[in-house]
Write an enzyme that holds these catalytic residues in place. Sequence first.
Site, PDB file in Angstrom:
ATOM      1  N   CYS A 119       5.820   1.219  -4.781  1.00  0.00           N
ATOM      2  CA  CYS A 119       6.719   0.284  -5.469  1.00  0.00           C
ATOM      3  C   CYS A 119       6.966   0.691  -6.920  1.00  0.00           C
ATOM      4  O   CYS A 119       8.023   0.384  -7.470  1.00  0.00           O
ATOM      5  CB  CYS A 119       6.146  -1.116  -5.414  1.00  0.00           C
ATOM      6  SG  CYS A 119       6.167  -1.787  -3.750  1.00  0.00           S
ATOM      7  N   ASN A 141      11.568   4.813  -1.680  1.00  0.00           N
ATOM      8  CA  ASN A 141      10.360   4.261  -1.080  1.00  0.00           C
ATOM      9  C   ASN A 141      10.681   2.893  -0.502  1.00  0.00           C
ATOM     10  O   ASN A 141      11.238   2.043  -1.208  1.00  0.00           O
ATOM     11  CB  ASN A 141       9.265   4.093  -2.137  1.00  0.00           C
ATOM     12  CG  ASN A 141       8.047   3.362  -1.584  1.00  0.00           C
ATOM     13  OD1 ASN A 141       7.344   3.899  -0.732  1.00  0.00           O
ATOM     14  ND2 ASN A 141       7.808   2.142  -2.051  1.00  0.00           N
ATOM     15  N   GLU A 142      10.361   2.693   0.755  1.00  0.00           N
ATOM     16  CA  GLU A 142      10.531   1.373   1.395  1.00  0.00           C
ATOM     17  C   GLU A 142      11.908   0.780   1.131  1.00  0.00           C
ATOM     18  O   GLU A 142      12.019  -0.390   0.751  1.00  0.00           O
ATOM     19  CB  GLU A 142       9.441   0.408   0.931  1.00  0.00           C
ATOM     20  CG  GLU A 142       8.092   0.745   1.485  1.00  0.00           C
ATOM     21  CD  GLU A 142       7.076  -0.371   1.394  1.00  0.00           C
ATOM     22  OE1 GLU A 142       7.342  -1.373   0.728  1.00  0.00           O
ATOM     23  OE2 GLU A 142       6.007  -0.226   2.015  1.00  0.00           O
ATOM     24  N   GLU A 165      -1.041   5.771  -5.982  1.00  0.00           N
ATOM     25  CA  GLU A 165      -0.134   4.903  -6.739  1.00  0.00           C
ATOM     26  C   GLU A 165      -0.970   4.215  -7.815  1.00  0.00           C
ATOM     27  O   GLU A 165      -2.131   3.868  -7.586  1.00  0.00           O
ATOM     28  CB  GLU A 165       0.494   3.847  -5.834  1.00  0.00           C
ATOM     29  CG  GLU A 165       1.289   2.815  -6.644  1.00  0.00           C
ATOM     30  CD  GLU A 165       2.275   2.004  -5.825  1.00  0.00           C
ATOM     31  OE1 GLU A 165       2.016   1.794  -4.626  1.00  0.00           O
ATOM     32  OE2 GLU A 165       3.292   1.581  -6.396  1.00  0.00           O
TER      33      GLU A 165
HETATM   34  O1  AHR Z   1       0.450   0.440  -1.446  1.00  0.00           O
HETATM   35  C1  AHR Z   1       0.924  -0.725  -2.016  1.00  0.00           C
HETATM   36  C2  AHR Z   1       2.416  -0.915  -1.810  1.00  0.00           C
HETATM   37  O2  AHR Z   1       2.688  -1.138  -0.475  1.00  0.00           O
HETATM   38  C3  AHR Z   1       3.276   0.261  -2.144  1.00  0.00           C
HETATM   39  O3  AHR Z   1       3.569   0.323  -3.470  1.00  0.00           O
HETATM   40  C4  AHR Z   1       4.511   0.012  -1.350  1.00  0.00           C
HETATM   41  O4  AHR Z   1       5.176   1.188  -0.991  1.00  0.00           O
HETATM   42  C5  AHR Z   1       4.013  -0.806  -0.187  1.00  0.00           C
HETATM   43  O5  AHR Z   1       4.726  -1.969  -0.043  1.00  0.00           O
END
Ligand code: AHR
Length: 674
Positions: A251, A387-388, A49
């Site tokens: 994120c 994601n999440e 990321e």
């Molecule tokens: O890895 C950092 C963040 O942690 C990522 O973007 C997210 O998916 C998680 O909350």
Amino acid sequence: MKHHAAIAAMLALATGLAAQTATERIAISVNAKKAGAAIQPTMYGIFFEDINYAADGGLYAELIKNRSFEFTPDHLMGWHAFGRVEVRADGPFERNPHYVRLASMGHNDLWTGLQNEGFFGIGLHKDADYRLSLYARLADGSREQMLRVQFVDQNTQAEHQEFAQADIKVTTAEWQRYEVTLKSPRTIEKAQLRIFLCEKNGRSGRGTVDVEHVSLFPTDTWQGHRNGMRRDVAQALHDLHPGVFRFPGGCIVEGTTLDLRYQWKNTVGPVENRPINKNRWENTFTYRYFPDYFQSYGLGFFEYFQLAEEIGAEPLPVLNVGMACQYQNDDQAHAPATEQGLRQFIDDCIDLIDFANGDPATNEWARLRADMGHPEPFGLKYLAIGNEQWEKPYFDRLAIIAPAVRRAHPEIKLIGTSGPNAEDDHFRNGWAAMRELKADLVDEHYYRDIDWFRHSMNRYDNYDRRGPKVFAGEWACHDRGKKWNHAGASIYEAAFMTNLERNADVVHMATYAPLFSHIDGWQWRPDLIWYDNLHTARTASYYVQQLYMQHRGTHVLPTTVCLPGGQPAANPVAEGDDGVFASAVTDKTTGQIIIKVINTTARHQDISISLTGLKAKAMPTQAEVITLDCSDYDAENLPSRPERVAPRTTHMPWTAATVEATIPAKTFALYILS
Ligand code: AHR
């Protein structure tokens, strides 16, 4: 050094310790005949990321910050302008329209130009070549002008700040790309790039020149790609041997707002025309605020796929499900929720699969891939959507997007998410919904402290074996209040991974996170690989991951661990919640048996390792023993002192079906038997 020699001696002495009986030791028994579940090639991987300056300023080798003058609100962020410099917005690249106009000061000794600060400086290596390119044109009817480009050291006490220089002759009123190569005569971590508007004789320029997309790359990039990756950083990925490569977040896939989400279509095609985006990690934590954190998308989806191929990992893209980050937007009312509203998100998924795998003769996205230099398909097999995210807003959208993607591409395995926590109601509801939606894998995240890991060593033993498989997509261990890469936390990661390994029938992927961090630009710790502008450091966690990745094996071997006295325990508790943890695999391609033993206690532990089910002639005769000593609790590998914690290799004969050994405190020992 002395300490490591002592550890090696303890391990090597192993077979000779006859004084103690097996029952006084922790007894590890490996059934070498009965190969169990297959271990997926994707079992251990990496998650990329763009956080902590992982892309621009990190893996992506571009050295110029804000190369296309598109940062906002100040289009000259990262640049120091002097003289007459004007930002204009009718440049040659439609999606990056800003550029600068450099105009004469009308005096021989008054100068116009620009200086770029790079990402926390520009790191240059002695005798290395750097390719500087820019687009320029003569403006206002000017005649030939020069752009003098220099590497400068603004902090030097020497007579000259500049230490390398080249001239670019701007000859036409049409936009044209110019390129020069500069060799750096010295190694410097924080240089800058300076550009003067000049006459042929080196005097201050008397004309006007427009300048756009100023770019500087080392010529020595990973695999020599022009729009390439930093060699040392990419090498660190390659050396892990990852089985899967998840990208581009996190994120940033969701975006702080939906408009700011990661849109892969903006990241392909010529780099000059990839529109930049604010990086969500600019604003996530006000206590680590980086107002100049943007995504140039020079590292985009083509480059991710290419890198995945080059490091031998399965690509695993994550796409947006039609919602911004739920943490930051509890009102999702304005996000699309109907099939019609979600059309763009469905198309993003289908077009991406075509971009990766399609036939250039029949598909426009596949044609773009071919035009970018990769006519062969990338062989995409997995796609994560969301994601999440959690509960109804997510489930409803996925229930629209996933079937549409499946209809178009039934061959692709779809991955859903179980939210940001690994044990709450959202998590449980997420799993239930993913079962119902028939996700192939479910992404779980756990950034947790040592205590959580201590109590989660059996996490997957009782998982439901039916339905989706587990993708532990983001996880890492830290100590409470100590969120950095200290070896004392890494040993728990090693122990926890025995739990992943012995449950390989249900756990198909696991990726530690985050992957990268710039020493001057981090927002989140711990991270697997750290760097400054010149050096890379592989953390203790990196070595834990590497040992598992390099010695993944092909099939699980049933392994039991008994406490001294013979009492069986899945994970023996020797002292408090610490103990000795073990798992074993066989590698059917090499015939090796690989046994991982982790002692998380603060003292050495006497063990015995028995191989059962093997005929005498099939018994191994030797062991390569790799140890990672994490007993120096706060020890941390940093770019300035990279190898404080690193694996050591010794060899020992394997003389019998049962071998005795001593595992030092807080040590990961890996036995490769052949
Ligand atoms: O890895 C950092 C963040 O942690 C990522 O973007 C997210 O998916 C998680 O909350």
